[in-house]
Motif scaffolding. Structure first.
Motif, PDB file in Angstrom:
ATOM      1  N   LEU A   5       0.846  -1.187   0.000  1.00 30.82           N
ATOM      2  CA  LEU A   5       0.000   0.000   0.000  1.00 30.82           C
ATOM      3  C   LEU A   5       0.886   1.242   0.000  1.00 30.82           C
ATOM      4  O   LEU A   5       1.818   1.358   0.799  1.00 30.82           O
ATOM      5  N   ARG A   6       0.628   2.169  -0.923  1.00 30.37           N
ATOM      6  CA  ARG A   6       1.417   3.401  -1.020  1.00 30.37           C
ATOM      7  C   ARG A   6       0.620   4.541  -0.380  1.00 30.37           C
ATOM      8  O   ARG A   6      -0.512   4.836  -0.783  1.00 30.37           O
ATOM      9  N   VAL A   7       1.208   5.191   0.621  1.00 30.99           N
ATOM     10  CA  VAL A   7       0.517   6.252   1.368  1.00 30.99           C
ATOM     11  C   VAL A   7       1.392   7.491   1.429  1.00 30.99           C
ATOM     12  O   VAL A   7       2.593   7.410   1.730  1.00 30.99           O
ATOM     13  N   ALA A   8       0.792   8.654   1.162  1.00 29.99           N
ATOM     14  CA  ALA A   8       1.454   9.944   1.341  1.00 29.99           C
ATOM     15  C   ALA A   8       0.901  10.602   2.594  1.00 29.99           C
ATOM     16  O   ALA A   8      -0.313  10.587   2.830  1.00 29.99           O
ATOM     17  N   VAL A   9       1.788  11.167   3.395  1.00 28.21           N
ATOM     18  CA  VAL A   9       1.390  11.936   4.570  1.00 28.21           C
ATOM     19  C   VAL A   9       1.885  13.364   4.369  1.00 28.21           C
ATOM     20  O   VAL A   9       3.092  13.586   4.213  1.00 28.21           O
ATOM     21  N   VAL A  10       0.976  14.324   4.351  1.00 22.95           N
ATOM     22  CA  VAL A  10       1.331  15.728   4.134  1.00 22.95           C
ATOM     23  C   VAL A  10       1.415  16.417   5.490  1.00 22.95           C
ATOM     24  O   VAL A  10       0.400  16.651   6.146  1.00 22.95           O
ATOM     25  N   GLY A  11       2.632  16.704   5.911  1.00 18.86           N
ATOM     26  CA  GLY A  11       2.877  17.288   7.224  1.00 18.86           C
ATOM     27  C   GLY A  11       3.678  16.324   8.073  1.00 18.86           C
ATOM     28  O   GLY A  11       3.176  15.270   8.468  1.00 18.86           O
ATOM     29  N   ALA A  12       4.945  16.677   8.349  1.00 20.56           N
ATOM     30  CA  ALA A  12       5.834  15.773   9.082  1.00 20.56           C
ATOM     31  C   ALA A  12       6.077  16.241  10.500  1.00 20.56           C
ATOM     32  O   ALA A  12       7.178  16.174  11.024  1.00 20.56           O
ATOM     33  N   GLY A  13       5.008  16.734  11.135  1.00 19.24           N
ATOM     34  CA  GLY A  13       5.058  17.014  12.561  1.00 19.24           C
ATOM     35  C   GLY A  13       4.672  15.774  13.344  1.00 19.24           C
ATOM     36  O   GLY A  13       4.564  14.671  12.777  1.00 19.24           O
ATOM     37  N   PRO A  14       4.459  15.903  14.651  1.00 18.97           N
ATOM     38  CA  PRO A  14       4.097  14.727  15.457  1.00 18.97           C
ATOM     39  C   PRO A  14       2.882  13.976  14.927  1.00 18.97           C
ATOM     40  O   PRO A  14       2.898  12.733  14.893  1.00 18.97           O
ATOM     41  N   ALA A  15       1.832  14.696  14.492  1.00 25.36           N
ATOM     42  CA  ALA A  15       0.618  14.013  14.034  1.00 25.36           C
ATOM     43  C   ALA A  15       0.904  13.129  12.831  1.00 25.36           C
ATOM     44  O   ALA A  15       0.467  11.971  12.769  1.00 25.36           O
ATOM     45  N   GLY A  16       1.644  13.659  11.858  1.00 22.26           N
ATOM     46  CA  GLY A  16       1.942  12.874  10.670  1.00 22.26           C
ATOM     47  C   GLY A  16       2.862  11.711  10.955  1.00 22.26           C
ATOM     48  O   GLY A  16       2.682  10.604  10.413  1.00 22.26           O
ATOM     49  N   ILE A  17       3.860  11.931  11.796  1.00 22.16           N
ATOM     50  CA  ILE A  17       4.806  10.855  12.112  1.00 22.16           C
ATOM     51  C   ILE A  17       4.134   9.779  12.959  1.00 22.16           C
ATOM     52  O   ILE A  17       4.386   8.579  12.776  1.00 22.16           O
ATOM     53  N   GLN A  91      -1.728  10.325  -8.242  1.00 21.90           N
ATOM     54  CA  GLN A  91      -1.038   9.557  -9.279  1.00 21.90           C
ATOM     55  C   GLN A  91      -0.086   8.531  -8.680  1.00 21.90           C
ATOM     56  O   GLN A  91       0.138   7.466  -9.243  1.00 21.90           O
ATOM     57  N   PHE A  92       0.480   8.893  -7.503  1.00 17.89           N
ATOM     58  CA  PHE A  92       1.576   8.107  -6.942  1.00 17.89           C
ATOM     59  C   PHE A  92       1.194   7.319  -5.686  1.00 17.89           C
ATOM     60  O   PHE A  92       1.961   6.449  -5.262  1.00 17.89           O
ATOM     61  N   ASP A 384      -8.969  -2.288   0.831  1.00 24.41           N
ATOM     62  CA  ASP A 384      -9.311  -3.071  -0.356  1.00 24.41           C
ATOM     63  C   ASP A 384     -10.088  -2.266  -1.390  1.00 24.41           C
ATOM     64  O   ASP A 384     -10.111  -2.641  -2.573  1.00 24.41           O
ATOM     65  N   ALA A 385     -10.713  -1.175  -0.970  1.00 24.50           N
ATOM     66  CA  ALA A 385     -11.538  -0.378  -1.888  1.00 24.50           C
ATOM     67  C   ALA A 385     -10.851   0.905  -2.340  1.00 24.50           C
ATOM     68  O   ALA A 385     -11.435   1.691  -3.082  1.00 24.50           O
ATOM     69  N   LEU A 386      -9.608   1.133  -1.917  1.00 25.77           N
ATOM     70  CA  LEU A 386      -8.918   2.372  -2.277  1.00 25.77           C
ATOM     71  C   LEU A 386      -8.621   2.416  -3.772  1.00 25.77           C
ATOM     72  O   LEU A 386      -8.257   1.394  -4.368  1.00 25.77           O
ATOM     73  N   PRO A 387      -8.755   3.601  -4.377  1.00 24.53           N
ATOM     74  CA  PRO A 387      -8.382   3.730  -5.796  1.00 24.53           C
ATOM     75  C   PRO A 387      -6.877   3.580  -5.958  1.00 24.53           C
ATOM     76  O   PRO A 387      -6.102   4.279  -5.315  1.00 24.53           O
ATOM     77  N   GLU A 388      -6.451   2.640  -6.802  1.00 24.92           N
ATOM     78  CA  GLU A 388      -5.026   2.349  -6.917  1.00 24.92           C
ATOM     79  C   GLU A 388      -4.302   3.433  -7.704  1.00 24.92           C
ATOM     80  O   GLU A 388      -4.813   3.950  -8.693  1.00 24.92           O
ATOM     81  N   ALA A 389      -3.109   3.769  -7.232  1.00 25.47           N
ATOM     82  CA  ALA A 389      -2.299   4.791  -7.884  1.00 25.47           C
ATOM     83  C   ALA A 389      -1.863   4.321  -9.269  1.00 25.47           C
ATOM     84  O   ALA A 389      -1.567   3.139  -9.473  1.00 25.47           O
TER      85      ALA A 389
END
Length: 447
Positions: A5-17, A91-92, A384-389
């Protein structure tokens, strides 16, 4: 899904980490890319926590261990909405989590609040924490200052204003901040809360830290130490409230010492106007009384305080994110258990929120772990239902950023910057000296 599973997290503060941490500990095979507007990670820890908080800064050690995991990459100096948008990320990545926090000041609607000499606490915090996107100087010309609010941020602001610059040399404050505080003529800092001591929002630890300076005398004005039925119930049911109240009561009855600077705590004083014509010359407050249910009402008794600067610390506010719905009243993204909702209250496939952009700027840093757990639970339930990149390969996002000439930084670059700051501090017998300029931070990280 046949691949990870490919996941992007926008914001690398405590919440994102924290979100990345929980996701990598799940049973799902995952790869995560963290995107951060600053060249360095850690968000609030680096740019929102007062520099004389070594215990809280220690959270960095735990966050760094998460960033060191092979499933996680860090892309710093990448601004969402400028360098890339939601359609680009889709896209990614199969899912995108927004954890951009809150760094603007909530407005306060009182006459005179926009006068020169009236400031937002968030802006001041950004200055003394060396945020690269704020001015390098700060107008510290007042001998008497008012701070509005009784949360932890208000106490941080009051403490930094009241302490001598030399006391802060054991911290990582940048040189420009040291020089600014060194020239400050401040003698008195007044903190005002519109409700009673049992309704104060700061923690016992933050409160006690006020009294640790050899140069600052903490003065609790006894006329504000009052309790109603709701206050007594809060004291009986909450250990932290009890500790705060006990400390304030002890300080209210002690003799005022001879330390050269004074930090005053006033309760049941509501700001009603900032005084002055061309600049701040005072603050007018109205005496309040408790109503029995934890609320307050005005008494019609007013006091004018001769201050030359006012700092409002009445809360942070998140900034609206491009391509996402936004609730301007609460300063949050509408969601259901972390799933972002569109204008029709339908979940946007594969788009999630966590942290202050999700629930508002309340609670302590550790409270974002609960937010992250709820959001990641929702994401995993949707897996299982996520739109694939379309382009999930790891180097696709790297090529995209390079084609757009984005000078992104990496976790290896952060280690270089971290070592550089530690070396700067060692030259002067300090633990660290923070690099402030964005271009310098980026150049060191990419060297």
């Amino acid at each position: 899904m046949s691949r990870s599973l490919r996941v992007a997290v926008v914001g690398a503060g405590p919440a994102g980490i924290y979100a990345a941490d929980i996701l990598t500990k799940s049973e799902v095979e995952v790869s995560i890319d963290l995107f951060e507007r600053m060249p360095a990670p850690y968000g609030l820890i680096r740019y929102g926590v007062a520099p004389d908080h070594p215990r809280i800064k220690g959270i960095v050690t735990a966050l760094q261990r998460v960033l060191d995991r092979p499933e996680i990459r860090f892309f710093g100096n990448v601004e969402y909405g400028v360098d890339l948008k939601l359609d680009d990320l889709r896209q990614f990545y199969d899912a995108v989590i927004f954890s951009t926090g809150a760094e603007k000041d909530r407005p306060l609607d009182v006459p005179g609040i926009d006068l020169p000499g009236s400031f937002g606490a968030a802006d001041f915090v950004s200055w003394y924490d060396g945020h690269p996107d704020v001015p390098r100087t700060w107008p510290l010309t007042a001998s008497s200052v008012a701070v509005l609010g009784v949360g932890n941020v208000a106490l941080d602001v009051a403490r930094i204003l009241a302490k001598t610059a030399d006391e802060l040399l054991t911290t990582e404050i940048p040189d420009n901040v040291y020089q600014g505080l060194k020239a400050s003529p401040v003698t008195d800092v007044h903190v005002f809360g519109r409700r009673g001591p049992a309704q104060a929002k700061f923690t016992p630890l933050e409160l006690r830290e006020l009294d640790h300076s050899p140069n600052v005398e903490v003065v609790v004005h006894p006329e504000g130490i009052d309790f109603d039925a709701a206050s007594m119930a809060a004291i009986r049911s909450n250990k932290q409230v009890e500790m705060v109240v006990r400390t304030l009561q002890e300080w209210a009855i002690r003799d005022v010492g001879d330390r050269p600077r004074k930090l005053h705590l006033h309760f049941l004083e509501a700001p009603v106007a900032v005084l002055g014509e061309d600049a701040v010359t005072g603050l007018r407050t109205e005496r309040m009384e408790l109503t029995g249910d934890g609320g307050v009402r005005g008494t019609g008794e007013f006091t004018d305080w001769p201050v030359q600067a006012v700092y409002r610390a009445v809360g942070y506010l998140s900034t609206q994110l491009a391509d996402l719905p936004f609730d301007h009243a609460t300063g949050t993204v509408p969601h259901a258990a972390g799933r972002v909702l569109d204008l029709d209250e339908q979940a946007l496939p594969g788009v999630y929120v966590t942290g202050w952009i999700k629930r508002g700027p309340i609670g302590l840093i550790g409270h974002t772990k609960g937010d992250a757990l709820e959001t990641i639970t929702s994401l995993l339930a949707d897996a299982d239902a996520l739109p694939e990149a379309a382009h999930p390969e790891a180097d696709a996002i790297v090529r995209f950023l390079e084609q757009r000439a984005v000078p992104f930084t990496t976790v290896e670059g952060w280690r270089k910057l971290d070592a550089h700051e530690i070396a700067l501090g060692a030259e002067r017998g300090r633990e660290r000296i923070k690099v402030v300029d964005r271009e310098s931070m980026t150049a060191i990280s990419r060297s």
